[in-house]
Design a protein around this motif. Structure first.
Motif, PDB file in Angstrom:
ATOM      1  N   ARG A  42      -1.188  -5.006   4.245  1.00  0.00           N
ATOM      2  CA  ARG A  42      -0.030  -4.399   4.914  1.00  0.00           C
ATOM      3  C   ARG A  42       1.246  -4.700   4.141  1.00  0.00           C
ATOM      4  NH1 ARG A  42      -0.538  -6.258  11.116  1.00  0.00           N
ATOM      5  NH2 ARG A  42       1.290  -4.844  11.311  1.00  0.00           N
ATOM      6  N   ALA A  43       1.334  -5.919   3.599  1.00  0.00           N
ATOM      7  CA  ALA A  43       2.525  -6.275   2.817  1.00  0.00           C
ATOM      8  C   ALA A  43       2.649  -5.386   1.582  1.00  0.00           C
ATOM      9  CB  ALA A  43       2.456  -7.745   2.410  1.00  0.00           C
ATOM     10  N   ARG A  44       1.525  -5.027   0.994  1.00  0.00           N
ATOM     11  CA  ARG A  44       1.552  -4.152  -0.175  1.00  0.00           C
ATOM     12  C   ARG A  44       2.058  -2.761   0.204  1.00  0.00           C
ATOM     13  NH1 ARG A  44      -3.832  -6.984  -1.365  1.00  0.00           N
ATOM     14  NH2 ARG A  44      -3.304  -8.412  -3.076  1.00  0.00           N
ATOM     15  N   LEU A  45       1.651  -2.301   1.382  1.00  0.00           N
ATOM     16  CA  LEU A  45       2.172  -1.013   1.839  1.00  0.00           C
ATOM     17  C   LEU A  45       3.685  -1.051   1.977  1.00  0.00           C
ATOM     18  CD1 LEU A  45      -0.307   0.252   4.612  1.00  0.00           C
ATOM     19  CD2 LEU A  45      -0.045   1.101   2.286  1.00  0.00           C
ATOM     20  N   ARG A  46       4.157  -2.101   2.604  1.00  0.00           N
ATOM     21  CA  ARG A  46       5.605  -2.196   2.846  1.00  0.00           C
ATOM     22  C   ARG A  46       6.379  -2.299   1.541  1.00  0.00           C
ATOM     23  NH1 ARG A  46       4.002  -6.757   6.273  1.00  0.00           N
ATOM     24  NH2 ARG A  46       3.186  -5.919   8.243  1.00  0.00           N
ATOM     25  N   ALA A  47       5.769  -2.919   0.525  1.00  0.00           N
ATOM     26  CA  ALA A  47       6.477  -3.107  -0.747  1.00  0.00           C
ATOM     27  C   ALA A  47       6.629  -1.807  -1.519  1.00  0.00           C
ATOM     28  CB  ALA A  47       5.738  -4.137  -1.600  1.00  0.00           C
ATOM     29  N   GLY A  48       5.888  -0.776  -1.103  1.00  0.00           N
ATOM     30  CA  GLY A  48       5.975   0.500  -1.798  1.00  0.00           C
ATOM     31  C   GLY A  48       4.877   0.638  -2.845  1.00  0.00           C
ATOM     32  N   LEU A  49       4.226   1.782  -2.823  1.00  0.00           N
ATOM     33  CA  LEU A  49       3.089   2.001  -3.706  1.00  0.00           C
ATOM     34  C   LEU A  49       3.190   3.355  -4.386  1.00  0.00           C
ATOM     35  CD1 LEU A  49       0.210   0.939  -1.266  1.00  0.00           C
ATOM     36  CD2 LEU A  49       1.001  -0.377  -3.226  1.00  0.00           C
ATOM     37  N   ASP A  50       2.590   3.459  -5.573  1.00  0.00           N
ATOM     38  CA  ASP A  50       2.360   4.782  -6.138  1.00  0.00           C
ATOM     39  C   ASP A  50       0.954   5.211  -5.717  1.00  0.00           C
ATOM     40  OD1 ASP A  50       0.649   3.274  -7.687  1.00  0.00           O
ATOM     41  OD2 ASP A  50       1.737   3.579  -9.578  1.00  0.00           O
ATOM     42  N   LEU A  51       0.530   6.366  -6.171  1.00  0.00           N
ATOM     43  CA  LEU A  51      -0.763   6.895  -5.734  1.00  0.00           C
ATOM     44  C   LEU A  51      -1.913   5.979  -6.171  1.00  0.00           C
ATOM     45  CD1 LEU A  51      -2.118   9.240  -4.274  1.00  0.00           C
ATOM     46  CD2 LEU A  51      -2.298  10.425  -6.486  1.00  0.00           C
ATOM     47  N   ASN A  52      -1.835   5.474  -7.382  1.00  0.00           N
ATOM     48  CA  ASN A  52      -2.894   4.596  -7.863  1.00  0.00           C
ATOM     49  C   ASN A  52      -2.913   3.286  -7.079  1.00  0.00           C
ATOM     50  OD1 ASN A  52      -5.043   4.133  -9.909  1.00  0.00           O
ATOM     51  ND2 ASN A  52      -3.733   2.415 -10.459  1.00  0.00           N
ATOM     52  N   LEU A  92     -14.241  -6.863  13.501  1.00  0.00           N
ATOM     53  CA  LEU A  92     -13.424  -8.071  13.431  1.00  0.00           C
ATOM     54  C   LEU A  92     -11.946  -7.828  13.130  1.00  0.00           C
ATOM     55  CD1 LEU A  92     -15.901 -10.297  11.348  1.00  0.00           C
ATOM     56  CD2 LEU A  92     -15.561 -10.321  13.834  1.00  0.00           C
ATOM     57  N   LEU A  93     -11.541  -6.601  12.777  1.00  0.00           N
ATOM     58  CA  LEU A  93     -10.160  -6.398  12.332  1.00  0.00           C
ATOM     59  C   LEU A  93      -9.416  -5.316  13.114  1.00  0.00           C
ATOM     60  CD1 LEU A  93     -10.428  -6.654   8.431  1.00  0.00           C
ATOM     61  CD2 LEU A  93      -9.383  -8.295   9.995  1.00  0.00           C
ATOM     62  N   LYS A  94      -9.734  -5.096  14.371  1.00  0.00           N
ATOM     63  CA  LYS A  94      -8.986  -4.122  15.163  1.00  0.00           C
ATOM     64  C   LYS A  94      -7.517  -4.536  15.240  1.00  0.00           C
ATOM     65  CE  LYS A  94     -12.353  -1.353  16.480  1.00  0.00           C
ATOM     66  NZ  LYS A  94     -12.379   0.042  16.019  1.00  0.00           N
ATOM     67  N   ASP A  95      -6.639  -3.604  14.895  1.00  0.00           N
ATOM     68  CA  ASP A  95      -5.207  -3.933  14.882  1.00  0.00           C
ATOM     69  C   ASP A  95      -4.438  -2.608  14.923  1.00  0.00           C
ATOM     70  OD1 ASP A  95      -2.531  -4.611  14.141  1.00  0.00           O
ATOM     71  OD2 ASP A  95      -3.268  -6.443  13.173  1.00  0.00           O
ATOM     72  N   GLU A  96      -3.930  -2.247  16.109  1.00  0.00           N
ATOM     73  CA  GLU A  96      -3.248  -0.956  16.263  1.00  0.00           C
ATOM     74  C   GLU A  96      -1.976  -0.884  15.444  1.00  0.00           C
ATOM     75  OE1 GLU A  96      -2.650   0.189  20.243  1.00  0.00           O
ATOM     76  OE2 GLU A  96      -4.786   0.198  20.770  1.00  0.00           O
ATOM     77  N   ALA A  97      -1.261  -2.019  15.344  1.00  0.00           N
ATOM     78  CA  ALA A  97      -0.024  -2.024  14.554  1.00  0.00           C
ATOM     79  C   ALA A  97      -0.321  -1.721  13.090  1.00  0.00           C
ATOM     80  CB  ALA A  97       0.680  -3.365  14.694  1.00  0.00           C
ATOM     81  N   ALA A  98      -1.400  -2.332  12.583  1.00  0.00           N
ATOM     82  CA  ALA A  98      -1.791  -2.059  11.200  1.00  0.00           C
ATOM     83  C   ALA A  98      -2.193  -0.602  11.047  1.00  0.00           C
ATOM     84  CB  ALA A  98      -2.934  -2.974  10.786  1.00  0.00           C
ATOM     85  N   GLY A  99      -2.866  -0.068  12.078  1.00  0.00           N
ATOM     86  CA  GLY A  99      -3.264   1.330  12.025  1.00  0.00           C
ATOM     87  C   GLY A  99      -2.063   2.250  11.917  1.00  0.00           C
ATOM     88  N   ARG A 100      -1.008   1.932  12.680  1.00  0.00           N
ATOM     89  CA  ARG A 100       0.194   2.776  12.624  1.00  0.00           C
ATOM     90  C   ARG A 100       0.839   2.704  11.240  1.00  0.00           C
ATOM     91  NH1 ARG A 100       0.698   0.674  17.925  1.00  0.00           N
ATOM     92  NH2 ARG A 100       2.083  -0.994  17.198  1.00  0.00           N
ATOM     93  N   GLU A 101       0.808   1.516  10.620  1.00  0.00           N
ATOM     94  CA  GLU A 101       1.405   1.395   9.290  1.00  0.00           C
ATOM     95  C   GLU A 101       0.656   2.259   8.267  1.00  0.00           C
ATOM     96  OE1 GLU A 101       2.965  -2.360   7.691  1.00  0.00           O
ATOM     97  OE2 GLU A 101       2.197  -3.306   9.531  1.00  0.00           O
ATOM     98  N   PHE A 102      -0.653   2.237   8.316  1.00  0.00           N
ATOM     99  CA  PHE A 102      -1.425   3.045   7.364  1.00  0.00           C
ATOM    100  C   PHE A 102      -1.280   4.536   7.663  1.00  0.00           C
ATOM    101  CE2 PHE A 102      -3.522  -0.988   6.442  1.00  0.00           C
ATOM    102  CZ  PHE A 102      -3.712  -0.900   5.068  1.00  0.00           C
ATOM    103  N   ALA A 103      -1.140   4.859   8.962  1.00  0.00           N
ATOM    104  CA  ALA A 103      -0.982   6.268   9.322  1.00  0.00           C
ATOM    105  C   ALA A 103       0.337   6.831   8.815  1.00  0.00           C
ATOM    106  CB  ALA A 103      -1.085   6.431  10.835  1.00  0.00           C
ATOM    107  N   ALA A 104       1.319   5.957   8.618  1.00  0.00           N
ATOM    108  CA  ALA A 104       2.646   6.415   8.200  1.00  0.00           C
ATOM    109  C   ALA A 104       2.761   6.649   6.696  1.00  0.00           C
ATOM    110  CB  ALA A 104       3.684   5.384   8.645  1.00  0.00           C
ATOM    111  N   VAL A 105       1.711   6.354   5.946  1.00  0.00           N
ATOM    112  CA  VAL A 105       1.789   6.531   4.489  1.00  0.00           C
ATOM    113  C   VAL A 105       1.953   8.020   4.170  1.00  0.00           C
ATOM    114  CG1 VAL A 105       0.551   6.295   2.318  1.00  0.00           C
ATOM    115  CG2 VAL A 105       0.420   4.476   4.036  1.00  0.00           C
ATOM    116  N   ASP A 106       2.937   8.360   3.342  1.00  0.00           N
ATOM    117  CA  ASP A 106       3.228   9.745   2.960  1.00  0.00           C
ATOM    118  C   ASP A 106       2.494  10.053   1.654  1.00  0.00           C
ATOM    119  OD1 ASP A 106       4.201  12.242   2.443  1.00  0.00           O
ATOM    120  OD2 ASP A 106       6.319  11.685   2.603  1.00  0.00           O
ATOM    121  N   VAL A 107       1.271  10.535   1.781  1.00  0.00           N
ATOM    122  CA  VAL A 107       0.458  10.784   0.590  1.00  0.00           C
ATOM    123  C   VAL A 107       1.040  11.922  -0.240  1.00  0.00           C
ATOM    124  CG1 VAL A 107      -1.826  11.463  -0.234  1.00  0.00           C
ATOM    125  CG2 VAL A 107      -1.608   9.923   1.725  1.00  0.00           C
ATOM    126  N   ALA A 108       1.547  12.964   0.428  1.00  0.00           N
ATOM    127  CA  ALA A 108       2.078  14.108  -0.319  1.00  0.00           C
ATOM    128  C   ALA A 108       3.215  13.682  -1.228  1.00  0.00           C
ATOM    129  CB  ALA A 108       2.539  15.189   0.648  1.00  0.00           C
TER     130      ALA A 108
END
Length: 737
Positions: free
Chosen positions: A613-623, A642-658
């Motif tokens: 999650r920290a890597r997502l927040r730091a900003g990523l390129d496509l690779n 073992l890793l159910k986490d709705e907050a984490a799910g929302r963070e990944f859902a917010a990634v702007d792939v386009a």
């Protein structure tokens, strides 16, 4: 002499004419071809080589050359033995005169008369139509048969004969009987003639058809030999066993690829004996079996047939015959591959017919072969399972106490099952030495053996509870020895090709409970992978996780695997590693590893999710997004458990792939157009270097004026974006569901 076969032939003494061409022998016994002008040919037409005249000259040359060679050999042997040679021999044939002179043999006018029971050589002088004369030394009983053959087949006519007084090679004063030592000194085909009194001429003719003559043996060209064997079986099968035996001997002597021919001819000779109801001398026959066994040329089928022949229902076998049969079995075994499925059963059958203890005979067999090939418990050609099923192992240990150490060198995978292996350990007395009930093992040996056994278990099978239970049974001895036990670990070199070892963490936990010291673990436990860490017998690992050495390396191992340590730093290879759109890959966790359910495992998983999650927040390129998603493909269903986490799910859902795709495209593009293009694409592996034609058309319509390299780059970026969208969709569902 004139022969007509479509071409005109004319005899010219030592020279033959064929349609104007000539064929002749020179002084060195070489065949010379000349054209009608008398010039020697450098290239000879096939029809001329195959002519009657050429074949006749080659037969003549063979006789003359072999006669010279045989004369030299005999003269040298006479010189060494001081044999008195009659002067008549030297006077009858210049070849003998030169051979005797070269060997330093001085002929005598009055050689001594032989003893009454002594077989001597008789001299026969022959003349050929080409004016060649030759004196041969023959065994007296067979001379007249050779006379007839040479006259009819080789064109050599008898002109003179005289006694030599020279003792025949190998003479013992007794010609013996078929299959006995007496006639075994004769050469072939005289041995065949001696074995068939009254049929000597027929026997000689049969051998000559194969290529045996006074000048040598047949060519070992198997297709021709097999054809001749078939003809003999149809015309004179009574001669077949002896001929096949002689062929087997010739092939065995020749060696190389011919050794396998020897195996076949020997087996066929024995089959022919049975078909002809021939009963050769038993000792002679067993000696034949032993000879071919020594040379690795005895087929298992031939041995099985011999056992059946010796011990049919109700038969009685002598102790000496049993000993010889067992000796053949021993001689036949050079490598483990020489064992055959019914070997022990055959020996038991013959032993029962001899009134002996079958298991004692099998034990005697093992006593002789184990030092050569080692002891095995596995199904090597189904021999060991049969040989060790009775009391043979216990008897072998009594006869050969070092067998206990052979058993200890076995690993569970050497047997048909771990249960069979453990049974051998118990029956041989090895278990008593392992536990300390009997002396014999030095301190630390039990720990070393346990490590070897554990390391031998392949990851392709479920771990054996028999080995686990044995290790627990050894715990008091291991604790008393105070020698640290090393857990198995995989080879750290990924290029070695070795399979990863199962790491029995539950066993280590139990050994610690019994006070058994454990050796320091290697870094990250050697990197076995969580799926190869066994914990199901003691899922909490209370003792092991309380040991700071193992707690540290277990945590490091989990962290390294979750981070996919070892994958290329520059990105993920779509052909060999984890692809974000896949639900799982070949090396993915198929089930939740037990180590992940321990407190240490849960803590490592949650810490890793926080890092992602920290890597997502730091900003990523496509690779970078690919690298974040790839480990989730590896861990698979562990997220669900073992890793159910709705907050984490929302963070990944917010990634702007386009947006990430637009940033990596080779040219600027309109977002709605790119999103529309991606909506027409399906997740799939990146295979090849360029898109399919229909997709290329859509790319050109959305991103006009791309060069070929730019089009390939755009396709990879677009497809990666679509794959990441699929990976995110699946991951968000797992985190939030």
């Amino acid at each position: 002499m004139t022969v007509r076969t479509g071409r005109q032939y004319r005899t010219m003494g030592r020279r033959y004419e064929v349609d104007g061409y000539t064929v002749e022998l020179d002084d060195d016994l070489g065949v010379v071809y000349r054209n009608p002008r008398g010039k020697r040919l450098q290239q000879v037409p096939d029809w001329l080589v195959d002519s009657q005249s050429a074949r006749r000259l080659y037969r003549l040359r063979r006789a003359l050359k072999e006669h010279r060679g045989q004369a030299r050999v005999l003269a040298e042997s006479w010189a060494g033995a001081g044999t008195r040679v009659p002067v008549a021999l030297a006077e009858s044939d210049i070849v003998w005169r030169e051979a005797l002179d070269d060997a330093g043999v001085e002929p005598v006018a009055d050689p001594p008369a032989p003893d009454a029971d002594e077989t001597t050589l008789i001299a026969r002088t022959y003349v050929h139509p080409d004016d060649h004369t030759m004196t041969l030394l023959l065994n007296t009983p067979f001379a007249r048969h050779w006379d007839a053959l040479l006259a009819s087949r080789e064109e050599w006519a008898l002109t003179d004969t005289f006694a030599t007084g020279i003792r025949a090679p190998g003479d013992t004063g007794d010609t013996g009987s078929a299959g006995s030592a007496g006639d075994s000194e004769l050469s072939f085909p005289e041995r065949l003639m001696a074995a068939h009194p009254g049929q000597e001429q027929e026997a000689l003719e049969a051998a000559y058809a194969f290529g045996w003559s006074l000048w040598g043996s047949p060519s070992l060209y198997k297709p021709l030999l097999d054809n001749d064997v078939e003809d003999l079986a149809a015309t004179a099968p009574r001669f077949l066993p002896a001929v096949l035996d002689e062929l087997a001997d010739l092939c065995l002597k020749e060696g190389g690829k011919h050794k396998q021919y020897a195996t076949g001819y020997f087996t066929r000779a024995r089959n022919a004996e049975r078909e002809q109801h021939t009963k050769p001398d038993a000792r002679w026959l067993d000696a034949r079996y032993a000879t071919f066994a020594d040379h690795g040329a005895l087929a298992g089928g031939a041995v099985r047939a011999r056992a059946k022949e010796l011990a049919p229902r109700g038969a009685v076998v002598s102790p000496d015959q049993l000993r010889r049969f067992r000796d053949v079995l021993v001689r036949r075994v050079h490598t483990p591959h020489d064992l055959y499925p019914g070997m022990a059963a055959d020996l038991r059958k013959v032993a029962r017919a001899a009134g002996a203890n079958p298991e004692a005979e099998v034990a005697a067999l093992l006593e002789d072969i184990v030092p050569t090939i080692g002891l095995c418990a596995g199904d090597v050609n189904k021999f060991w399972a049969d040989a060790l099923k009775g009391k043979a192992l216990e008897l072998l240990v009594e006869r050969r106490p070092e067998t206990v150490h052979d058993v200890l060198r076995l690993v569970p995978d050497d047997a048909n099952s771990a249960e069979v292996w453990l049974s051998l350990v118990q029956r041989s007395g090895a278990l008593a030495q392992l536990t300390g009930e009997r002396p014999g093992l030095p301190a630390g040996e039990a720990a070393r053996l346990l490590h070897n056994w554990l390391a031998s278990e392949p990851t392709s099978r479920v771990r054996s509870d028999d080995l686990y239970d044995l290790a627990v049974r050894l715990a008091p001895r291991l604790a008393a020895d105070a020698v640290p036990v090393r857990l198995p670990c995989p080879d750290p070199d990924p290029e070695s090709g070795r399979m990863r070892a199962l790491i029995p963490l539950d066993l280590a936990d139990e050994l610690l409970e019994h006070g058994v010291p454990l050796a320091d673990p290697p870094p990250r436990l050697g990197g076995p992978g969580a799926a190869n860490m066994l914990v199901h017998r003691r899922p909490h690992l209370t003792r092991l996780l309380a040991d700071p050495r193992f707690a540290r390396e277990l945590r490091n191992a989990l962290d390294a695997e979750l981070e996919l340590v070892g994958l290329p730093e520059a990105g993920i290879s779509y052909h060999h590693h984890y692809r974000p759109h896949r639900a799982s890959e070949h090396n993915s966790w198929q089930n939740t590893p037990g180590i992940c359910r321990t407190p240490l495992g849960r803590e490592a998983l949650h810490a890793w999710l926080d890092r992602q999650r920290a890597r997502l927040r730091a900003g990523l390129d496509l690779n970078g997004l690919v690298r974040v998603l790839a480990p989730f493909v590896h861990v698979g269903g562990v997220v669900d458990e073992l890793l159910k986490d709705e907050a984490a799910g929302r963070e990944f859902a917010a990634v702007d792939v386009a947006a990430l795709v637009l940033a990596d495209l080779p040219i600027q593009a309109d977002r709605p157009a790119v999103e529309a293009l991606m909506a027409t694409m399906r997740p799939q592996d990146l295979i090849g270097t360029r898109p399919m034609p229909d997709l290329r058309t859509r790319i050109d319509e959305t991103l006009p004026d791309l060069s070929e390299p730019q089009a390939a780059q755009a396709w990879k970026v677009l497809q990666t974006g679509v794959n990441c969208q699929e990976g995110l969709r699946r991951l968000v569902g797992r985190l939030s569901g």
